[in-house]
Design a protein around this motif. Structure first.
Motif, PDB file in Angstrom:
ATOM      1  N   TYR A   1     -25.516-119.584 -11.234  1.00  0.00           N
ATOM      2  CA  TYR A   1     -26.007-119.545  -9.861  1.00  0.00           C
ATOM      3  C   TYR A   1     -26.140-120.942  -9.254  1.00  0.00           C
ATOM      4  O   TYR A   1     -26.369-121.061  -8.050  1.00  0.00           O
ATOM      5  CB  TYR A   1     -27.375-118.840  -9.838  1.00  0.00           C
ATOM      6  CG  TYR A   1     -27.990-118.756  -8.477  1.00  0.00           C
ATOM      7  CD1 TYR A   1     -27.455-117.923  -7.489  1.00  0.00           C
ATOM      8  CD2 TYR A   1     -29.110-119.522  -8.161  1.00  0.00           C
ATOM      9  CE1 TYR A   1     -28.023-117.876  -6.232  1.00  0.00           C
ATOM     10  CE2 TYR A   1     -29.686-119.469  -6.907  1.00  0.00           C
ATOM     11  CZ  TYR A   1     -29.136-118.644  -5.956  1.00  0.00           C
ATOM     12  OH  TYR A   1     -29.705-118.577  -4.711  1.00  0.00           O
TER      13      TYR A   1
ATOM     14  N   GLY B   1     -28.537-111.534  -5.718  1.00  0.00           N
ATOM     15  CA  GLY B   1     -28.656-110.089  -5.548  1.00  0.00           C
ATOM     16  C   GLY B   1     -28.441-109.595  -4.138  1.00  0.00           C
ATOM     17  O   GLY B   1     -28.659-108.413  -3.851  1.00  0.00           O
ATOM     18  N   SER B   2     -28.018-110.485  -3.225  1.00  0.00           N
ATOM     19  CA  SER B   2     -27.858-110.063  -1.831  1.00  0.00           C
ATOM     20  C   SER B   2     -26.742-109.037  -1.661  1.00  0.00           C
ATOM     21  O   SER B   2     -26.729-108.297  -0.679  1.00  0.00           O
ATOM     22  CB  SER B   2     -27.577-111.283  -0.950  1.00  0.00           C
ATOM     23  OG  SER B   2     -26.390-111.951  -1.380  1.00  0.00           O
ATOM     24  N   ASP B   3     -25.781-109.020  -2.599  1.00  0.00           N
ATOM     25  CA  ASP B   3     -24.683-108.068  -2.492  1.00  0.00           C
ATOM     26  C   ASP B   3     -24.961-106.760  -3.225  1.00  0.00           C
ATOM     27  O   ASP B   3     -24.097-105.877  -3.250  1.00  0.00           O
ATOM     28  CB  ASP B   3     -23.397-108.690  -3.056  1.00  0.00           C
ATOM     29  CG  ASP B   3     -23.587-109.186  -4.490  1.00  0.00           C
ATOM     30  OD1 ASP B   3     -24.755-109.298  -4.921  1.00  0.00           O
ATOM     31  OD2 ASP B   3     -22.568-109.467  -5.155  1.00  0.00           O
ATOM     32  N   SER B   4     -26.165-106.625  -3.800  1.00  0.00           N
ATOM     33  CA  SER B   4     -26.488-105.393  -4.518  1.00  0.00           C
ATOM     34  C   SER B   4     -26.992-104.336  -3.554  1.00  0.00           C
ATOM     35  O   SER B   4     -27.558-104.643  -2.501  1.00  0.00           O
ATOM     36  CB  SER B   4     -27.548-105.670  -5.590  1.00  0.00           C
ATOM     37  OG  SER B   4     -28.765-106.072  -4.987  1.00  0.00           O
ATOM     38  N   ALA B   5     -26.798-103.080  -3.940  1.00  0.00           N
ATOM     39  CA  ALA B   5     -27.251-101.972  -3.089  1.00  0.00           C
ATOM     40  C   ALA B   5     -28.772-101.939  -2.997  1.00  0.00           C
ATOM     41  O   ALA B   5     -29.329-101.587  -1.955  1.00  0.00           O
ATOM     42  CB  ALA B   5     -26.724-100.652  -3.652  1.00  0.00           C
ATOM     43  N   ALA B   6     -29.469-102.325  -4.089  1.00  0.00           N
ATOM     44  CA  ALA B   6     -30.928-102.311  -4.073  1.00  0.00           C
ATOM     45  C   ALA B   6     -31.471-103.329  -3.069  1.00  0.00           C
ATOM     46  O   ALA B   6     -32.393-103.027  -2.294  1.00  0.00           O
ATOM     47  CB  ALA B   6     -31.468-102.617  -5.474  1.00  0.00           C
ATOM     48  N   PHE B   7     -30.889-104.530  -3.053  1.00  0.00           N
ATOM     49  CA  PHE B   7     -31.340-105.563  -2.119  1.00  0.00           C
ATOM     50  C   PHE B   7     -31.074-105.136  -0.681  1.00  0.00           C
ATOM     51  O   PHE B   7     -31.926-105.293   0.194  1.00  0.00           O
ATOM     52  CB  PHE B   7     -30.623-106.876  -2.437  1.00  0.00           C
ATOM     53  CG  PHE B   7     -31.132-108.050  -1.649  1.00  0.00           C
ATOM     54  CD1 PHE B   7     -32.149-108.838  -2.150  1.00  0.00           C
ATOM     55  CD2 PHE B   7     -30.589-108.371  -0.412  1.00  0.00           C
ATOM     56  CE1 PHE B   7     -32.626-109.927  -1.428  1.00  0.00           C
ATOM     57  CE2 PHE B   7     -31.054-109.444   0.312  1.00  0.00           C
ATOM     58  CZ  PHE B   7     -32.074-110.233  -0.206  1.00  0.00           C
ATOM     59  N   GLN B   8     -29.914-104.588  -0.435  1.00  0.00           N
ATOM     60  CA  GLN B   8     -29.590-104.148   0.920  1.00  0.00           C
ATOM     61  C   GLN B   8     -30.483-102.995   1.353  1.00  0.00           C
ATOM     62  O   GLN B   8     -30.930-102.926   2.501  1.00  0.00           O
ATOM     63  CB  GLN B   8     -28.115-103.757   0.983  1.00  0.00           C
ATOM     64  CG  GLN B   8     -27.167-104.920   0.733  1.00  0.00           C
ATOM     65  CD  GLN B   8     -25.714-104.490   0.625  1.00  0.00           C
ATOM     66  OE1 GLN B   8     -25.414-103.307   0.731  1.00  0.00           O
ATOM     67  NE2 GLN B   8     -24.826-105.439   0.376  1.00  0.00           N
TER      68      GLN B   8
END
Length: 544
Positions: free
Chosen positions: A258, A326-333
């Motif tokens: 990262y 994690g911005s591209d994860s479904a949970a974050f969105q």
């Protein structure tokens, strides 16, 4: 010592749970249902994979191979193993010391993507090494080496605990001393509002928590290494190490991977902070009068700076969003959508007051220091915030008015004048029809001239407000530029009206009239020249 005992108890609990999961120090790992392959494991080491066949699931087949390996390994202490590989109908049969170990099938070769005969030879070599290793690790020499290894780790762990206790005592003493030394002047100046002891205790808590976490990790790995020293407990040690080491390594590797995104976020943050700092310097210069921007008022500087700063931060967040972990994860969105929905549904009144605050600040109808009336509230504006406006009433009360109410209500501003003449102060009195109008008007104008704060030019004037049933209602009007003291001016005007009418023996009919009294209701002048409001004892009673 109590904390150390607690740590050791936690470690023993972890060991117990691990043994319960393992059930046997040499038991293979169970593969979830639906997976048609299973590993053959001996002493915590994975030897090879086996495919399931008809009537023989992969897990059961791997368990049988494991049990046969243990049978052969424990049957002898020899340093050699007789391994035979022979072709059978189903594939190649591998035997060890005359015991059938496994049949390598075509399905196994397809799984490994190797030639069947070659795979059988590889499995035979692996089986030989595993059996010899199993025997070697259970010799007296190996157990002695394991005991020495365990004693060495125990001594190292004892030294680790001793150093940790010394470090804790040193840090606690050093922190207390430094905090008291650096905050002694602050504590004295603020009369104990800043407590050095409280700050020191907070810092000590953070340091002790970090040391306790390090100590727990040390105890955890110490227990794992002790179990790793003996063959019978090595599998449990591998489980313990896997539970902690793998997540830690994943975190470290994730952080390393990262780093490029972190550098990008750092650059965005630094650029945004630099721009905001420059904007703040410019705003302070405008507020101090170093720069003049047309009709831009100084009381607009702070709210304008806050708005621009918020916009810059939002723009920076838009640029930084793709680089947030994690911005591209479904949970974050999904969480972002949920927070947005909560804000939109629960902040209607907040946004209403916020937008109203902008209108209040920029429409110039009200400024700090103005005396205004909002509904029943009268006071001076002391602060205009984004959400509310603070008034200080003439009774020195602090009144908080929501900006939405301020925007939607009628606001009377006594400090800002419609023209250069100022504000009109007026009051109404009722005088009987028998009094000459010129005399009444002259007395009212004289009372206005005696009142401090009322302008002589333009001259005061009188309006006939109404022809009532028993009196003429006269309205005296006079200009003033002292909007902040209108209540005091009105009070002085009322007193002067009463004085002038008393001097001329004219009775004021306000607020109501029923019948003429036997004596006029006027004040008399005492011997010292001061007016006293002396009323007759007779009272006029209303006729039924």
């Amino acid at each position: 010592m109590i904390r150390l005992l607690a740590i050791m108890v936690l470690a023993v609990c972890a060991l117990t749970s691990s043994i319960a999961l393992a059930q046997d120090s040499s038991a293979p790992v169970k593969i979830p249902r639906g997976v048609f392959q299973a590993p053959v494991i001996l002493d915590g080491t994975e030897l090879f994979l086996l495919r399931g066949v008809s009537g023989m699931p992969a897990e059961r087949r791997a368990m049988q191979v494991h049990n046969r390996l243990v049978q052969v390994a424990t049957a002898s202490k020899s340093n050699t193993v007789d391994i035979q590989v022979q072709q059978v109908r189903a594939g190649y049969l591998i035997t060890a010391d005359g015991v059938d170990i496994v049949i390598v099938t075509k399905a196994d070769a397809e799984l490994e993507k190797l030639d069947l005969e070659l795979l059988a030879g590889v499995h035979a070599d692996v089986i030989r090494d595993a059996i010899l290793s199993y025997r070697a690790e259970r010799t007296d020499k190996a157990r002695l080496e394991g005991a020495i290894y365990a004693v060495g780790w125990t001594v190292a762990f004892a030294i680790f605990i001793f150093l940790g206790v010394l470090l804790r005592r040193f840090l606690n003493t050093r922190i207390t001393r430094l905090v008291h030394k650096n905050l002694a002047d602050v504590e004295t100046a603020t009369k104990a509002h800043v407590r050095a002891d409280a700050i020191a205790a907070l810092i000590r808590f953070g340091v002790n928590f970090g040391l306790l976490a390090i100590l727990f990790l040390g105890a955890y790995y110490y227990l794992s290494f002790i179990l790793l020293a003996f063959a019978e407990t090595r599998y449990v040690a591998l489980i313990l190490l896997t539970y902690v080491t793998r997540p830690v390594l994943n975190i470290v590797l994730g952080f390393v991977n990262y780093l490029p995104n972190f550098v990008t976020l750092l650059i965005i943050a630094l650029v945004t902070q630099y721009v905001i700092r420059g904007l703040r310097i410019f705003s302070e210069a405008v507020e101090a009068g170093s720069f003049e921007i047309g009709n831009f008022e100084r009381n607009w500087v702070i709210p304008t700076f806050n708005i621009v700063r918020a916009v810059l931060i939002m723009i920076a967040l838009v640029f930084a969003f793709p680089y947030i972990p994690g911005s591209d994860s479904a949970a974050f969105q999904g969480l972002t959508i949920l927070v947005g929905a909560m804000l939109s549904l629960g902040s209607n009144s907040v946004m209403n007051n916020l937008i109203s605050g902008l209108f209040v600040i920029y429409r110039r109808s009200t400024s700090i220091g103005d005396r205004i009336r909002i509904g029943e509230h009268l006071g001076d504006v002391v602060e205009i915030k984004m959400m509310e406006t603070h008034l200080r009433s003439i009774k020195n009360e602090l009144i908080s008015i929501p900006n939405a109410q301020l925007l939607n209500s009628e606001v009377v501003n006594y400090s800002k004048h419609a023209d250069s003449n100022g504000l009109l102060v007026h009051t109404t009195v009722g005088i009987g029809y028998e009094e000459p109008t010129e005399k009444v008007e002259a007395m009212l104008i004289e009372a206005a001239k005696r009142t401090d704060g009322l302008k002589k030019r333009p001259a005061p004037f009188v309006l006939w407000a109404a022809l009532a049933d028993y009196a003429v209602n006269y309205q005296i009007n006079a200009y003033t530029t002292h909007g902040a003291v209108i209540p005091k001016i009105k009070s002085d005007l009322h007193r002067n009206i009463l004085d002038v009418f008393t001097e001329n023996g004219v009775q004021i009919m306000t607020p109501s009239y029923v019948a003429d009294p036997s004596e006029a209701k006027v004040a008399t002048v005492r011997w010292d020249g001061k007016l006293a409001h002396q009323y007759n004892d007779e009272r006029v009673r209303s006729e039924a």
